[in-house]
Enzyme design. Sequence first.
Site, short mmCIF file in Angstrom:
data_model
loop_
_atom_site.label_atom_id
_atom_site.label_comp_id
_atom_site.label_asym_id
_atom_site.label_seq_id
_atom_site.Cartn_x
_atom_site.Cartn_y
_atom_site.Cartn_z
N ARG A 168 -4.96 -17.44 0.82
CA ARG A 168 -5.59 -16.80 0.12
C ARG A 168 -5.56 -17.10 -0.93
O ARG A 168 -6.57 -17.05 -2.19
CB ARG A 168 -5.11 -15.11 0.46
N ILE A 216 0.67 -13.04 10.03
CA ILE A 216 -0.26 -12.81 9.31
C ILE A 216 -0.56 -11.89 9.25
O ILE A 216 -0.31 -10.43 9.59
CB ILE A 216 -1.46 -13.55 10.09
N ASP A 217 -1.01 -11.76 7.59
CA ASP A 217 -1.50 -10.42 7.41
C ASP A 217 -2.68 -9.25 8.47
O ASP A 217 -3.67 -9.81 8.86
CB ASP A 217 -2.67 -10.97 6.46
N LYS A 218 -2.54 -8.46 7.61
CA LYS A 218 -3.33 -6.96 8.44
C LYS A 218 -4.59 -6.90 9.05
O LYS A 218 -5.24 -7.59 9.92
CB LYS A 218 -3.06 -5.69 8.38
#
Length: 307
Positions: free
Chosen positions: A240, A140-142
Amino acid sequence: MRKIISKSLNLEYNETKKGRLDTFLSTEISDFTRSQLQKFIKDGNVLVNDKEITKTGAKLTTGDKIIVNIPKEKPLEAIPENIPLDIVYEDEDVIVVNKPQGMVVHPAAGHPDKTLVNAILYHCQINDSDVIRPGIVHRIDKDTSGLLMIAKNNLAKQSLMKQLKEKSNLREYVAIVHGNFQEKTGRINAPLGRSKTDRKKQAVVEDGRHAVTHFTVLEQFENYSLLKLKLETGRTHQIRVHMKYIGHPVAGDPLYGPKNTLDGKGQFLHAKTLGFEHPRTHKWMEFSVEPPQIFLDTLAQLRHRQS
């Protein structure tokens, strides 16, 4: 000490108005983030008219010649680091962790340490030949928070990766997005790939990889909505990009959202629920964690405005 350079880039500033050095480099060089380029400047790797410049905000004028010396990267290595972990479940085969906003999953260019992998390696042994991403089967993204499953051995890794490929696991998110909806549920089927205009971004492209996201509207507020989102596929930045594609970007998203948005520490996107078949026992396991406090506080503020 002699600097080891991998390559040099030669640029010229042709704008009529003065501009910042770091801003110019970030628009001209897409292979590095702005923070990486700023570090190049501070480390003395950028010359303007043959003069070493170390100030990121140095002003450029028309005709300035810029040389960017790209330093040779050190080989990446995942080293154990004593970083606190929020462990939701652990046994001999798998770990389920609740990743905080701001933490990168594994070492990469620009993020060589202080990642989830560094923390996991300090906590326990991972038997995996991948030295940079040991045990990692999905990411999962930062600045996205929430649940990740990590394999502690090859049996677990092969099983979890197979479940991801066959779409038999469960990954549900909650997000605060811009705008309101007339429909209560929806399915976004739009292929994703690297943006043709900005290599830092993903985009909906005709020749992209198959990507499907399902959404359910949980609550609506003035100008914002709370959604539950279920991943059918797991492409880079999928939620996103898909939400931007349908005109409802995730609030706080610095890459795909508008500047006029909710205050936070990145996108209001949280991996809330994770389900999978245990690699050894074959028992179905499902976990759920609440979003971080900043997410909950923002929801409370949106609800208060409605009352």
